[in-house]
Design a protein around this motif. Structure first.
Motif, mmCIF file in Angstrom:
data_model
loop_
_atom_site.group_PDB
_atom_site.id
_atom_site.type_symbol
_atom_site.label_atom_id
_atom_site.label_comp_id
_atom_site.label_asym_id
_atom_site.label_seq_id
_atom_site.Cartn_x
_atom_site.Cartn_y
_atom_site.Cartn_z
ATOM 1 N N GLN A 73 -10.378 20.258 32.220
ATOM 2 C CA GLN A 73 -10.870 20.855 30.977
ATOM 3 C C GLN A 73 -11.437 22.254 31.187
ATOM 4 O OE1 GLN A 73 -9.913 19.118 28.452
ATOM 5 N NE2 GLN A 73 -9.312 17.456 29.831
ATOM 6 N N GLU A 74 -11.564 22.696 32.421
ATOM 7 C CA GLU A 74 -12.104 24.031 32.712
ATOM 8 C C GLU A 74 -11.008 25.071 32.942
ATOM 9 O OE1 GLU A 74 -15.348 23.940 32.440
ATOM 10 O OE2 GLU A 74 -15.329 21.748 32.383
ATOM 11 N N LEU A 75 -9.754 24.686 32.785
ATOM 12 C CA LEU A 75 -8.653 25.611 33.083
ATOM 13 C C LEU A 75 -8.710 26.881 32.243
ATOM 14 C CD1 LEU A 75 -5.615 23.170 33.472
ATOM 15 C CD2 LEU A 75 -6.778 24.443 35.281
ATOM 16 N N THR A 76 -9.131 26.770 30.993
ATOM 17 C CA THR A 76 -9.172 27.956 30.130
ATOM 18 C C THR A 76 -10.256 28.936 30.562
ATOM 19 O OG1 THR A 76 -10.598 26.737 28.590
ATOM 20 C CG2 THR A 76 -8.224 26.750 28.138
ATOM 21 N N LEU B 105 -8.085 28.655 38.988
ATOM 22 C CA LEU B 105 -8.250 27.227 39.261
ATOM 23 C C LEU B 105 -6.908 26.497 39.216
ATOM 24 C CD1 LEU B 105 -9.916 24.544 39.519
ATOM 25 C CD2 LEU B 105 -10.180 24.629 37.016
ATOM 26 N N VAL B 106 -6.662 25.683 40.245
ATOM 27 C CA VAL B 106 -5.551 24.733 40.248
ATOM 28 C C VAL B 106 -6.147 23.352 40.498
ATOM 29 C CG1 VAL B 106 -3.454 23.946 41.399
ATOM 30 C CG2 VAL B 106 -3.840 26.399 41.063
ATOM 31 N N LEU C 168 1.632 4.138 41.576
ATOM 32 C CA LEU C 168 3.028 4.560 41.708
ATOM 33 C C LEU C 168 3.271 5.339 42.997
ATOM 34 C CD1 LEU C 168 3.700 5.726 38.028
ATOM 35 C CD2 LEU C 168 4.164 3.487 39.052
ATOM 36 N N ALA C 169 2.636 4.921 44.079
ATOM 37 C CA ALA C 169 2.754 5.655 45.343
ATOM 38 C C ALA C 169 4.206 5.784 45.801
ATOM 39 C CB ALA C 169 1.913 4.968 46.419
ATOM 40 N N ALA C 170 5.026 4.767 45.558
ATOM 41 C CA ALA C 170 6.416 4.789 46.017
ATOM 42 C C ALA C 170 7.275 5.795 45.257
ATOM 43 C CB ALA C 170 7.034 3.397 45.896
ATOM 44 N N LEU C 171 6.862 6.215 44.069
ATOM 45 C CA LEU C 171 7.665 7.145 43.278
ATOM 46 C C LEU C 171 7.470 8.591 43.695
ATOM 47 C CD1 LEU C 171 7.472 5.822 39.603
ATOM 48 C CD2 LEU C 171 9.083 5.255 41.417
ATOM 49 N N ARG C 172 6.353 8.913 44.353
ATOM 50 C CA ARG C 172 6.057 10.278 44.789
ATOM 51 C C ARG C 172 6.013 11.247 43.615
ATOM 52 N NH1 ARG C 172 3.358 9.726 47.140
ATOM 53 N NH2 ARG C 172 3.333 11.623 48.384
ATOM 54 N N VAL C 173 5.011 11.086 42.764
ATOM 55 C CA VAL C 173 4.821 11.977 41.626
ATOM 56 C C VAL C 173 3.421 12.585 41.707
ATOM 57 C CG1 VAL C 173 4.777 12.225 39.107
ATOM 58 C CG2 VAL C 173 6.394 10.628 40.184
ATOM 59 N N GLY C 174 3.364 13.848 42.086
ATOM 60 C CA GLY C 174 2.111 14.582 42.122
ATOM 61 C C GLY C 174 2.072 15.601 40.998
ATOM 62 N N MET C 175 0.884 16.031 40.630
ATOM 63 C CA MET C 175 0.732 16.951 39.506
ATOM 64 C C MET C 175 -0.214 18.084 39.860
ATOM 65 S SD MET C 175 0.090 13.974 36.670
ATOM 66 C CE MET C 175 -0.974 13.090 37.820
ATOM 67 N N ALA C 176 0.092 19.253 39.313
ATOM 68 C CA ALA C 176 -0.837 20.378 39.369
ATOM 69 C C ALA C 176 -1.051 20.872 37.952
ATOM 70 C CB ALA C 176 -0.292 21.502 40.244
ATOM 71 N N PHE C 177 -2.304 21.176 37.631
ATOM 72 C CA PHE C 177 -2.669 21.719 36.327
ATOM 73 C C PHE C 177 -3.268 23.102 36.571
ATOM 74 C CE2 PHE C 177 -2.924 17.140 36.298
ATOM 75 C CZ PHE C 177 -2.284 16.770 35.131
ATOM 76 N N ALA C 178 -2.735 24.092 35.866
ATOM 77 C CA ALA C 178 -3.189 25.466 36.100
ATOM 78 C C ALA C 178 -2.793 26.324 34.905
ATOM 79 C CB ALA C 178 -2.581 26.017 37.394
ATOM 80 N N SER C 179 -3.074 27.616 35.015
ATOM 81 C CA SER C 179 -2.644 28.547 33.968
ATOM 82 C C SER C 179 -1.127 28.555 33.887
ATOM 83 C CB SER C 179 -3.164 29.949 34.269
ATOM 84 O OG SER C 179 -2.489 30.484 35.403
ATOM 85 N N GLU C 180 -0.606 28.925 32.739
ATOM 86 C CA GLU C 180 0.842 29.002 32.582
ATOM 87 C C GLU C 180 1.441 29.997 33.568
ATOM 88 O OE1 GLU C 180 4.143 29.528 28.979
ATOM 89 O OE2 GLU C 180 1.988 29.532 28.536
ATOM 90 N N GLU C 181 0.700 31.045 33.876
ATOM 91 C CA GLU C 181 1.155 32.067 34.819
ATOM 92 C C GLU C 181 1.368 31.476 36.208
ATOM 93 O OE1 GLU C 181 -0.235 36.606 36.050
ATOM 94 O OE2 GLU C 181 -1.758 35.088 35.578
ATOM 95 N N ILE C 182 0.426 30.679 36.673
ATOM 96 C CA ILE C 182 0.553 30.052 37.991
ATOM 97 C C ILE C 182 1.677 29.025 37.994
ATOM 98 C CG2 ILE C 182 -0.598 28.533 39.649
ATOM 99 C CD1 ILE C 182 -3.231 29.941 38.965
ATOM 100 N N ILE C 183 1.770 28.229 36.930
ATOM 101 C CA ILE C 183 2.806 27.201 36.847
ATOM 102 C C ILE C 183 4.193 27.826 36.872
ATOM 103 C CG2 ILE C 183 3.784 25.362 35.412
ATOM 104 C CD1 ILE C 183 1.114 24.641 36.779
#
Length: 355
Positions: A193-196, A201-202, A213-228
């Motif tokens: 919630q502090e991204l704005t 911040l990532v 869901l460890a076997a699926l290998r799905v990680g996420m990053a949340f950041a500014s649209e510029e970083i993404i």
């Protein structure tokens, strides 16, 4: 002032990303003759002959609803390890730039730094497993591109003081990565919630822990649209398989079940910690905000080996900085936890106190 363009490696700034067939075509079609796939199907009950969505939009929109951020602010990686690697490749010139790590912490930050030939500056946590802020500030220089902070931390299980993280976000001109793999089990709220407020911040999260869901290998990053956008330029075009995307979407429909597992895990964590504290072979049980417990014992190596003979596997962390004599114990089901405690109680009788 934060300026992503100045932080990026020159080759990444100039990079023209690979354009896949599924990137170039948008919309609906009945006949696909663009990607050299097998047009006859696949030998599986579900046809997996077509390449998946390279940007995983359906999954991102679902995550956006759950996390409360626009889908353009989400990067999905092949586990959090891919997120870590992509950040190094985007920002750090090999042999020149540095990253600050705060051991004891998640080991892949260091491994990935070595793979990418990034200079590592280690600033150990304090005795109570918090950031050493004066030492951290002193370690930062013009070549510091990344700082990784794991909260709740692995292997110590505690949350890092939120105020210290905010100080870094306000003062550091590079990118601060807050790894929240265990945030679902914590009292502390997410930094998503502090991204704005913080363009540097990532936030990393995963579907491997609370979502099971460890076997699926799905990680996420949340950041500014510029970083993404930069991260999407670097990743392989089809880094998340169609099967993983479909199964993850199915799992995300079951929030109530996951919340119940989280509640049960926290209850079992507290019961397990209380039981461990009563055992003579346990010297100290550290507070936990995760789905595991760090326990200091009289002889971690011997206890670990003893448990293995009974078919019980924990993690010996005794060689990790600040964790001498410690075992890291994942919170299991009530039955599993009871068997662990019974085995540890028997250890005292069978082996006795080992120096």
């Amino acid at each position: 002032m934060f300026d992503l363009n100045k932080l990026l490696r020159n080759n990444i700034r100039q990079l023209v990303p690979y354009s896949s067939a599924r990137d170039e075509f948008k919309g609906e079609a009945r006949i696909f003759l663009d990607a050299n796939e097998n047009s006859f199907g696949s030998p599986l009950p579900t046809d997996y002959n077509r390449y998946p969505d390279p940007m995983q939009w359906k999954l991102k929109y679902k995550l956006a609803d759950i996390k409360g951020v626009p889908p353009q602010h989400i990067f999905i990686g092949n586990g959090s390890d891919e997120v870590i690697d992509v950040l190094y490749r985007a920002l750090c010139n090999p042999g020149v730039d540095n990253v600050i790590l705060c051991p004891p912490t998640y080991g892949m930050y260091e491994v990935s730094a070595h793979i990418n030939d990034v200079v590592i500056r280690q600033v150990s946590l304090t005795e109570d497993f918090q950031l050493d802020m004066p030492a951290l500030q002193q370690a930062i220089d013009e070549h510091t591109k990344l700082i990784f902070v794991c909260s709740p931390n692995n292997p110590t299980a505690n949350s890092i003081n939120r105020e210290d993280i905010e100080v870094l976000l306000n003062s550091f001109e590079g990118i601060l990565v807050v790894d929240e793999a265990y945030i679902n089990f914590a009292r502390q709220k997410t930094f998503i919630q502090e991204l704005t407020e913080y363009p540097n911040l990532v936030v990393m999260q995963t579907l491997s822990k609370a979502w099971g869901l460890a076997a699926l290998r799905v990680g996420m990053a949340f950041a500014s649209e510029e970083i993404i956008q930069v991260m999407n330029k670097i990743k392989p075009p089809y880094n998340i398989s169609q099967a993983a995307q479909e199964l993850a979407l199915q799992a995300l429909e079951n929030i109530a079940q996951v919340n119940e597992w989280i509640r049960e895990t926290v209850i079992e964590r507290d019961k397990l910690a209380a039981s461990l504290e009563k055992l003579p072979l346990v010297v100290k049980v550290y507070p936990s905000d995760a789905n595991f417990i760090l326990a200091k014992t009289i002889d971690a190596k011997a206890i670990y080996q003893y448990l293995v003979t009974l078919g019980i596997v924990v993690r010996d962390r005794s060689r990790v900085e600040l964790c001498a004599g410690c075992l890291r114990i994942t919170v299991g089901t009530p039955e599993e936890n009871e068997k662990l405690i019974a085995a540890l109680a028997d250890y005292k009788i069978e082996v006795g106190s080992i120096k």
